[in-house]
Scaffold this motif. Structure first.
Motif, PDB file in Angstrom:
ATOM      1  N   GLY A   1      24.993   1.841   6.278  1.00 61.31           N
ATOM      2  CA  GLY A   1      25.063   0.687   4.683  1.00 61.31           C
ATOM      3  C   GLY A   1      26.318   1.412   3.988  1.00 61.31           C
ATOM      4  O   GLY A   1      27.244   0.437   3.045  1.00 61.31           O
TER       5      GLY A   1
ATOM      6  N   LYS B   1      17.284  -4.003  -7.259  1.00 65.11           N
ATOM      7  CA  LYS B   1      16.224  -4.546  -6.670  1.00 65.11           C
ATOM      8  C   LYS B   1      14.579  -4.206  -6.495  1.00 65.11           C
ATOM      9  O   LYS B   1      14.374  -2.345  -6.500  1.00 65.11           O
TER      10      LYS B   1
ATOM     11  N   THR C   1      22.753   1.045  -0.924  1.00 65.31           N
ATOM     12  CA  THR C   1      23.167   0.514   0.101  1.00 65.31           C
ATOM     13  C   THR C   1      22.277   1.127   1.438  1.00 65.31           C
ATOM     14  O   THR C   1      22.239   0.634   2.063  1.00 65.31           O
TER      15      THR C   1
ATOM     16  N   PHE D   1      19.358   0.839   2.166  1.00 63.05           N
ATOM     17  CA  PHE D   1      19.243  -1.161   2.694  1.00 63.05           C
ATOM     18  C   PHE D   1      19.253  -1.369   4.275  1.00 63.05           C
ATOM     19  O   PHE D   1      18.641  -2.212   4.173  1.00 63.05           O
TER      20      PHE D   1
ATOM     21  N   SER E   1      16.723   0.757   5.837  1.00 63.57           N
ATOM     22  CA  SER E   1      15.353  -0.415   5.884  1.00 63.57           C
ATOM     23  C   SER E   1      15.091  -1.824   7.068  1.00 63.57           C
ATOM     24  O   SER E   1      14.383  -2.080   7.599  1.00 63.57           O
ATOM     25  N   TYR E   2      16.196  -2.226   6.932  1.00 58.92           N
ATOM     26  CA  TYR E   2      16.385  -3.055   7.867  1.00 58.92           C
ATOM     27  C   TYR E   2      16.585  -2.858   9.348  1.00 58.92           C
ATOM     28  O   TYR E   2      15.303  -3.842  10.131  1.00 58.92           O
TER      29      TYR E   2
ATOM     30  N   ALA F   1      21.059 -11.123   5.108  1.00 56.54           N
ATOM     31  CA  ALA F   1      21.306 -10.247   4.204  1.00 56.54           C
ATOM     32  C   ALA F   1      22.296 -10.791   3.205  1.00 56.54           C
ATOM     33  O   ALA F   1      23.739 -10.977   4.211  1.00 56.54           O
TER      34      ALA F   1
ATOM     35  N   MET G   1      25.328 -10.825   0.397  1.00 55.21           N
ATOM     36  CA  MET G   1      25.269  -9.066   0.064  1.00 55.21           C
ATOM     37  C   MET G   1      26.660  -9.661  -0.501  1.00 55.21           C
ATOM     38  O   MET G   1      26.974 -10.456  -0.596  1.00 55.21           O
TER      39      MET G   1
ATOM     40  N   GLY H   1      22.385  -6.989  -2.754  1.00 53.59           N
ATOM     41  CA  GLY H   1      22.184  -7.016  -1.798  1.00 53.59           C
ATOM     42  C   GLY H   1      20.612  -8.013  -1.698  1.00 53.59           C
ATOM     43  O   GLY H   1      19.845  -7.885  -2.311  1.00 53.59           O
ATOM     44  N   GLU H   2      20.441  -9.398  -0.837  1.00 52.82           N
ATOM     45  CA  GLU H   2      19.024  -9.627  -0.813  1.00 52.82           C
ATOM     46  C   GLU H   2      19.165 -10.599   0.447  1.00 52.82           C
ATOM     47  O   GLU H   2      20.262 -11.204   0.583  1.00 52.82           O
TER      48      GLU H   2
END
Lengths: 487, 53
Positions: free
Chosen positions: A217, A228, A235, A238, A241-242, A429, A431, A455-456
């Protein structure tokens, strides 16, 4: 009459050329674009070519008819040497170029200019890592549409083997200890994983991320903090987790040194020399300048006045060496103007950054292993436009005062990280970071504006990426009201 | 996520958060994502406007 030469027809160069022709009367001024290929490619969509979701034809187009319509002279050639003071025959600055088209291949020519935009981007320095050349055995790349097309062919071979029950190991990430563009590799690994699972072949596949990042990240921008789920987190979480969600494993703090047909050899920050077996590798190479030379009017070599040791062009950045703790957004350039020759500009990846954004790390053996600074499409487009605006102002008013500025320490960037193609089943995602380079003075807590840095993951991200593909190609093609679409 | 059990305990992969079924549903729901699409566009436009001097 002003004579403006643009070297390169990528995001920065083409954007600059487009705004120059819009802002200047072509009867009074001459605009020339010089590029080794007559093709514009929307690089972010190379990812989809690399997994067979798009063809190269869908992401590129021929620039020559557009430049003819716009009154821009196009020369298919590559720049070789810069003569900013001219010589005995040519009193203005000029560049020496070598034709790359079939008709005049190898022929050299001097192209004079009053204003020069060097938007030549990076040299993809595959040679810096032994065995990394795409097309070499099981090695792929998605850096160009041609590479991405080959990556898809190689990926299909591996899919076929998995269908027959063979296990395959996919290793994707960075292929040099100081490579950048982790974002592109991140997109590609997620898309490869998506396509494998879509075909129900995940039991035959091991997917591994290898990176020079200190933590996942980082993306070459020192990571980012995002709000979030009631937390502000890095990140790192983030990205991890991805990967965990998809059962992708990772190797971090790794500087890839060499590849053969089945093994990747790397050193980590602990100074260990390790190996990773693979059947398919897509590793981003190191970037460098193109090895241009520069000469003054007497013929003396003045390359160090124009170029940093990396080969990228010096601009209005602060290149004074200083420790990481003293880095500031003030180090980053705003005008992309060369300090020795103010009529030369270098927007996009062609400019030499003052330093990386991520903290430089060195292995126990002294090998630098960290992510270099990225410069994605959005900042490159903004730099190209700002450069064009400044030249237009200079030409029209004869006033060399630089009015328009765009520092990566002030501007934000959006990056849509595709993780699978499909209008119903796709995902990406979204970003955004603002600013690109963290400003710890203005935002002492998180380095960036936490309201606009995000970041979504989700299907909406895929729609956005898809929309941007068509929107930015529309703009690049100069179709009606193209200029209303921002960079 | 269904393969989480095969992740070796105490490896780097053991610790990060993983989305639960409700989060995955939200990420895939057309209605929710249409709304998020508008929100994301608005946020990106804000950044774009700020980035141009």
């Amino acid at each position: 009459m002003a004579n403006i030469v643009v070297l390169g027809a990528g995001v920065a160069g083409h954007t600059a050329a487009a705004y120059l022709q819009k802002g200047l009367n072509k009867k009074d001024h001459k605009i020339t674009v010089i590029s080794p290929t007559p093709t514009y490619q929307w690089i972010p969509s190379n990812i989809w070519v690399g997994v067979g979701r798009m063809t190269p034809e869908e992401i590129k187009f021929d620039l020559r008819p557009l430049y003819k319509k716009w009154g821009i002279e196009f020369i298919q050639a590559k720049a070789q040497s810069f003569f900013p003071e001219g010589d005995d025959q040519i009193k203005t600055g000029f560049v020496e170029v070598e034709y790359t088209n079939e008709e005049h291949k190898g022929v050299k020519r001097k192209v004079a200019y009053d204003y020069l935009i060097n938007a030549t981007g990076p040299k993809l320095n595959f040679e810096a890592t032994e065995g990394l050349l795409p097309g070499n055995g099981n090695i792929a790349s998605v850096c160009t549409f041609g590479h991405a097309s080959h990556a898809w062919e190689l990926f299909q071979e591996k899919l076929d083997k998995m269908k027959k029950g063979e296990k395959q190991t996919f290793v994707i990430g960075t292929g040099h200890p100081t490579a950048t563009c982790q974002g592109a590799a991140f997109e590609y690994i997620l898309n490869v994983d998506f396509e494998i699972k879509k075909r129900g072949l995940e039991k035959q596949a091991e997917v591994i991320w290898i990176t020079n990042e200190y933590e996942l990240g980082d993306f070459g921008m020192g990571g980012a903090f995002i709000a979030k789920g009631g937390f502000i987190s890095n990140t790192k979480l983030f990205a991890e987790s991805y990967f965990v969600e998809r059962n992708i494993t990772w190797i971090k703090r790794a500087g890839v040194k060499k590849l053969d047909d089945h093994k990747i050899y790397y050193e980590n920050l602990d100074g260990e020399y390790l190996e990773q077996a693979y059947d398919f590798a897509m590793l981003i190479p190191g970037f460098s300048g193109h090895g241009f030379k520069a000469f003054d009017k007497t013929g003396a070599d003045i390359s160090e006045k124009l170029f940093a040791p990396s080969g990228l062009m010096k601009v209005d950045a602060d290149y004074t060496p200083k420790p990481f703790e003293q880095w500031s957004i003030k180090d980053w350039p705003e005008t992309y103007q060369n300090p020795s020759y103010p009529n030369i500009f270098a927007p996009g990846i062609a400019f030499a950054p003052p330093h990386s954004i991520s903290k430089p790390m060195t292995s126990k053996n002294g090998t630098p292993i960290f992510a270099s600074a990225p410069r994605t499409g959005m900042p490159s487009g903004v730099m190209g436009k700002v450069t064009a605006d400044n030249i237009i102002h200079w030409v029209k008013t004869a006033d060399p005062t630089i009015k328009h500025k765009a520092s990566m320490g002030k501007m934000g960037a959006a990056c849509i990280v595709s993780a699978g193609y499909g209008m119903r089943k796709g995902t990406a995602a979204t970003m955004t970071v603002s600013p690109v380079v963290p400003d710890w003075e203005k935002f002492p807590e998180w380095g960036r504006d936490i309201k606009t840095t995000m970041g979504e993951p989700g299907l909406a991200g895929h729609w956005l990426k898809w929309l941007m593909h068509y929107m930015f190609l529309y703009k690049a093609k100069g179709l009606p009201f193209w200029w209303m679409i921002p960079e | 996520m269904e393969n989480r059990l095969i992740i070796t305990k105490y490896s780097d992969q053991y610790y990060p958060p993983t989305p639960n079924n409700f989060t995955l549903f939200l990420r895939r729901s057309i209605i929710v994502q249409l709304f998020r699409f508008m929100v994301l566009n608005y946020k990106i436009i804000k950044i774009v406007v700020k980035g141009h001097s």
